[in-house]
Scaffold this motif. Sequence first.
Motif, mmCIF file in Angstrom:
data_model
loop_
_atom_site.group_PDB
_atom_site.id
_atom_site.type_symbol
_atom_site.label_atom_id
_atom_site.label_comp_id
_atom_site.label_asym_id
_atom_site.label_seq_id
_atom_site.Cartn_x
_atom_site.Cartn_y
_atom_site.Cartn_z
ATOM 1 N N SER A 58 0.814 -1.217 0.000
ATOM 2 C CA SER A 58 0.000 0.000 0.000
ATOM 3 C C SER A 58 0.845 1.264 0.000
ATOM 4 O O SER A 58 0.324 2.368 0.001
ATOM 5 C CB SER A 58 -0.918 0.014 1.225
ATOM 6 O OG SER A 58 -0.170 0.329 2.384
ATOM 7 N N GLU A 91 3.421 -4.694 6.286
ATOM 8 C CA GLU A 91 2.655 -3.464 6.104
ATOM 9 C C GLU A 91 2.964 -2.423 7.173
ATOM 10 O O GLU A 91 3.231 -2.746 8.322
ATOM 11 C CB GLU A 91 1.148 -3.764 6.154
ATOM 12 C CG GLU A 91 0.482 -3.751 4.812
ATOM 13 C CD GLU A 91 0.677 -2.456 4.045
ATOM 14 O OE1 GLU A 91 0.819 -1.371 4.641
ATOM 15 O OE2 GLU A 91 0.698 -2.521 2.802
ATOM 16 N N VAL A 101 -5.488 1.627 -2.178
ATOM 17 C CA VAL A 101 -5.114 0.798 -1.034
ATOM 18 C C VAL A 101 -6.203 -0.221 -0.764
ATOM 19 O O VAL A 101 -5.934 -1.419 -0.622
ATOM 20 C CB VAL A 101 -4.874 1.680 0.217
ATOM 21 C CG1 VAL A 101 -4.627 0.802 1.434
ATOM 22 C CG2 VAL A 101 -3.701 2.618 -0.019
ATOM 23 N N ASN A 156 0.624 0.042 7.110
ATOM 24 C CA ASN A 156 -0.778 0.349 7.328
ATOM 25 C C ASN A 156 -1.389 -0.776 8.176
ATOM 26 O O ASN A 156 -2.056 -1.674 7.682
ATOM 27 C CB ASN A 156 -1.471 0.459 5.975
ATOM 28 C CG ASN A 156 -2.874 0.994 6.103
ATOM 29 O OD1 ASN A 156 -3.489 0.907 7.177
ATOM 30 N ND2 ASN A 156 -3.386 1.532 5.010
#
Lengths: 244, 424
Positions: free
Chosen positions: A171, A200, A179, A202
């Motif tokens: 992302s 990640e 995303v 995120n």
Amino acid sequence: MSSENGAALLEVDDIHVYYGTIHALKGISLTVREGEIVTLIGANGAGKSTTLRSINGLHHPRSGTIRFRGEDITNRPAHEVVRMGISQSPEGRHVFPRMSVLENLEMGAYQREKGTPEYKEDLERVYTLFPRLRERASQKAGTLSGGEQQMLAMGRALMARPRLLLLDEPSMGLAPIFVERIFEIVVEINRQGTPVLLVEQNALMALEVASRGYVLETGTVALADDAAALRRNEQVRKAYLGED
Amino acid sequence: MSSQAGSARARAFFGAPERWLPWALVVLALTYPFWFDVPPFSYVTLDVLGLKQDVIISMGVYVMLALGLNIVVGFAGLLDLGYVAFFALGAYTVGWFASDKFSGVSWHFASTAVEGAAGIHLNLWIVMLLLAAVIAAIAGVIIGWPTLRLRGDYLAIVTLGFGEIIPDVFRNADKLPVPTGVQWTPPFLDFSNLNLTNGVRGIRQLDRPGFGEHLDAWTAGRLPERFGPTDLEPWYFTIVVFVAVAIFVIRRLEHSKMGRAWVAVREDEVAASAMGVPLMRTKLWAYGIGAVFGGVVGAYYGSFIGSVFPTSFFFNISIIVLCMVIVGGMGNVYGVILGAVVLQYLNVAGLDKIGRAFNQAFGTNETVFAQYKFLIFGALLVTMMLLRPEGIIPSARRKAEFHEAEEEGAPPAGDLADAHREGS
């Protein structure tokens, strides 16, 4: 979760990785089972990408072992690891900018025979997952948008017909709409039977799609739990989910 | 505008130049020896251009060198400044295996040398196409194995070093230095008296290739028993065949799996290795195949000249060949050939001819054209870099690389690989 009963596919056991004299990973252990999405979350410099690089043979640990389907792959070179079925979409996408989209996808299947029915089937599968790539098949990859390049990097990794897919920051630098789309596709890829190890920043999104998660802090595993439990965890909420 | 319309009309009439141009060149190359010295053609070929057969042959030699270096630099993106090393090694291979250099023995195998002559005399085709190729490939792997781990500028500097070292080794390998105090030497070799290269005196009277008396008789001298020093036609056709085979091999390589891997490594090493491309092996193949080209044509050149000296293999050859690749168009086989033909022509005949024409026209007695050869080449290279960095006939991919900044939506110029390495 039925996936929790799956057999251990990847077992990382107490690996220590150094960059020169810098002790980057200080004893990381983790497991990915068949059918799972496992996520590695943590701040910048926690060791997420280094862990991935150790798994796919780009950087060998000084001690500890990595086993894939029961076989020791700790010191295997990258091309052998790819042949064994671990394929990666690297951080920062790293598409081949001057190759066309189709040529990039062909590079993903570098270790395989081209033109076989399986190969065509996989190409069709990638085009179905990412219809945008079919539209742009003859376009130079360097001229794609960031989100399209991410799709291409993931599609390219799938062309190796992996038994385990490593996704490094899919992302990163993408518009929110992309995303969400990317994470939907990660779930779809997993539903079609490919286990995913997802690195990640995120954390919120990652923990939503993953079944289990590991929280890395300065080269060690700070927390390891079900994704749902991690989402509820006070510490995680404060540090990574942006809540006070 | 009108010229565009004209060229479109010409295109419609002749068809696409990619189609007929290669065949036109093949015909030109195969018939050249039969008309170049016949008036009225000889006015252009000899009087104006000075394209004697030995000039053409040396152009062919440099075409081979440029094609070989193009595999390393143009395809795999490895900047090699020491390519002359393989050229020299090929020439010395002929010195070792097809001359009277090792006069202590008298080994012959299907050779063109006089029966019973001292020295090792193997068949020159074997020496050229097999021994020189194998020795150059081994040298390529030995040099490449430790150095190809380096990138960009670092690789260039190390290969530059090897290019300097190899002629020095040949210059000094007439007497290998044994450190004082060392008592033991291998029993089968008299190290302190081992003379591999004759030093600056070089190795002379190398054998010349030939087809043996049977083929000679059978083809009425078309395939001569032994290539002569003055009849250059067999030499000419040999190099034409070499170049043709080289083009064929390179075109196949370019579109093979290996060719694709070279492009991938050149574009993005991190991604290539994540796709399962074995980096070292892929680069070593490029380096080794490039070395084979240098070795084979070095052997041809040594036999053609008839002697090898360490001074024939200076560093400037590496640079000239690199210039040919760059000026012609890195990565494009036909561009590279054109670059080699033009630059080597200027090198051996063109500048001289231009200088003479200048002197005749202005009644002067200038010698600058031949003397300032390298200045002129340097200026040409700088001009090329400013006006057309992708070369005269670029490959489409290479062109895109050079004009990336001008394109919209181009990827960031920074080295993603470095950012990736520093990242956690």
